[in-house]
Design a protein around this motif. Sequence first.
Motif, PDB file in Angstrom:
ATOM      1  N   HIS A   9       0.436  -1.507   0.015  1.00  0.00           N
ATOM      2  CA  HIS A   9      -0.006   0.139   0.431  1.00  0.00           C
ATOM      3  C   HIS A   9       0.731   1.522  -0.483  1.00  0.00           C
ATOM      4  CE1 HIS A   9      -3.773   2.297   1.015  1.00  0.00           C
ATOM      5  NE2 HIS A   9      -2.908   3.738   1.632  1.00  0.00           N
ATOM      6  N   GLY A  10       0.560   2.186  -1.052  1.00  0.00           N
ATOM      7  CA  GLY A  10       1.482   3.320  -1.168  1.00  0.00           C
ATOM      8  C   GLY A  10       2.618   3.497  -2.257  1.00  0.00           C
ATOM      9  N   PHE A  11       3.144   4.576  -1.793  1.00  0.00           N
ATOM     10  CA  PHE A  11       4.427   4.591  -2.852  1.00  0.00           C
ATOM     11  C   PHE A  11       5.625   4.168  -2.509  1.00  0.00           C
ATOM     12  CE2 PHE A  11       1.242   7.983  -3.775  1.00  0.00           C
ATOM     13  CZ  PHE A  11       1.106   8.191  -4.323  1.00  0.00           C
ATOM     14  N   PRO A  12       6.570   3.735  -3.931  1.00  0.00           N
ATOM     15  CA  PRO A  12       7.951   2.549  -3.257  1.00  0.00           C
ATOM     16  C   PRO A  12       8.532   4.623  -3.445  1.00  0.00           C
ATOM     17  CG  PRO A  12       7.271   2.301  -5.714  1.00  0.00           C
ATOM     18  CD  PRO A  12       5.588   3.373  -4.686  1.00  0.00           C
ATOM     19  N   GLY A  13       9.200   3.982  -2.984  1.00  0.00           N
ATOM     20  CA  GLY A  13      10.994   4.779  -3.439  1.00  0.00           C
ATOM     21  C   GLY A  13      11.802   4.127  -5.010  1.00  0.00           C
ATOM     22  N   VAL A  14      11.647   5.323  -5.979  1.00  0.00           N
ATOM     23  CA  VAL A  14      12.346   5.220  -6.768  1.00  0.00           C
ATOM     24  C   VAL A  14      13.858   6.048  -7.229  1.00  0.00           C
ATOM     25  CG1 VAL A  14      12.458   5.157  -8.981  1.00  0.00           C
ATOM     26  CG2 VAL A  14      10.237   4.155  -7.959  1.00  0.00           C
ATOM     27  N   ARG A  15      15.124   5.392  -7.353  1.00  0.00           N
ATOM     28  CA  ARG A  15      16.118   6.363  -7.668  1.00  0.00           C
ATOM     29  C   ARG A  15      16.549   5.642  -8.830  1.00  0.00           C
ATOM     30  NH1 ARG A  15      20.525   7.198  -3.020  1.00  0.00           N
ATOM     31  NH2 ARG A  15      19.023   7.858  -1.939  1.00  0.00           N
ATOM     32  N   LEU A  16      16.925   6.591  -9.840  1.00  0.00           N
ATOM     33  CA  LEU A  16      17.657   6.438 -11.468  1.00  0.00           C
ATOM     34  C   LEU A  16      18.771   6.903 -11.770  1.00  0.00           C
ATOM     35  CD1 LEU A  16      14.622   7.819 -13.785  1.00  0.00           C
ATOM     36  CD2 LEU A  16      15.266   5.306 -12.903  1.00  0.00           C
TER      37      LEU A  16
END
Length: 252
Positions: free
Chosen positions: A153-160
């Motif tokens: 549930h919710g937003f993941p952390g995403v790093r490019l």
Amino acid sequence: MTAKLNRVARCAAAVLAVVAVGAGAAACDSTSGSSPSKAGARSGTNAGSGTGQDSSSTSQDGSNSSKNQTGGTAGGSQDTAQGSDQHKVKSMSEKGSRTDAVNESSAATSSRCHTSDLNFTWSKGAPDMKDDTDQQVASITLTNDGADTCTLHGFPGVRLISRTGTAWDLRRSSDTPSTMTLHPGDSTASVSISLLAIPADARDTKPFVPARIQITPPNETTHITLDWPYGGAILDQDGATDAGTFVNPVGV
């Protein structure tokens, strides 16, 4: 007697004439004496304003330089904005949104899926990294490889991560998260990234050439790393609060 009176009158007139001439000479002397003073004052004023003008000129030059620098920055922002404007952007990141995996505490339940429970693979349907007119979507499928049912549930952390090693933590969309339940073996959840593709050799805008991506599931503290398989480049809007490249909540 009359002759005497006439001589007296002529003498008086002569005296008056002499007095007038003397007064005129004094006035001339007074004017010519004050003229250098005024000239000096004007010169002093001119020198002062000349210095002031020089100072002002220096100040203007300084402010112009500052304006030019600001203009340069504004130009850079304008280029980024123009790069964004040239795309058909459906939505943008939410102003002030987070860039980590932390979500509401109510979502941090004991049944949540942990990073070690999940398998991450790129979904079918690749973004067209050569299309710099439409907003593209890249998706990662999440599969529950654990033995127990878990929820997301919710937003993941995403790093490019770029080819040069630069990191870009993506901001979030304004979409409302929903709870995804994954039974063992289920692969019905995904992480989607909306992005603005641009040519890697673009000159009028700043390209971000991704090499890898790091994903942290909602409310987790460990991430996994995948290679970026699509090539191309993304419009670099790192630091923008309303970027056209952002992460969406975990969904179908």
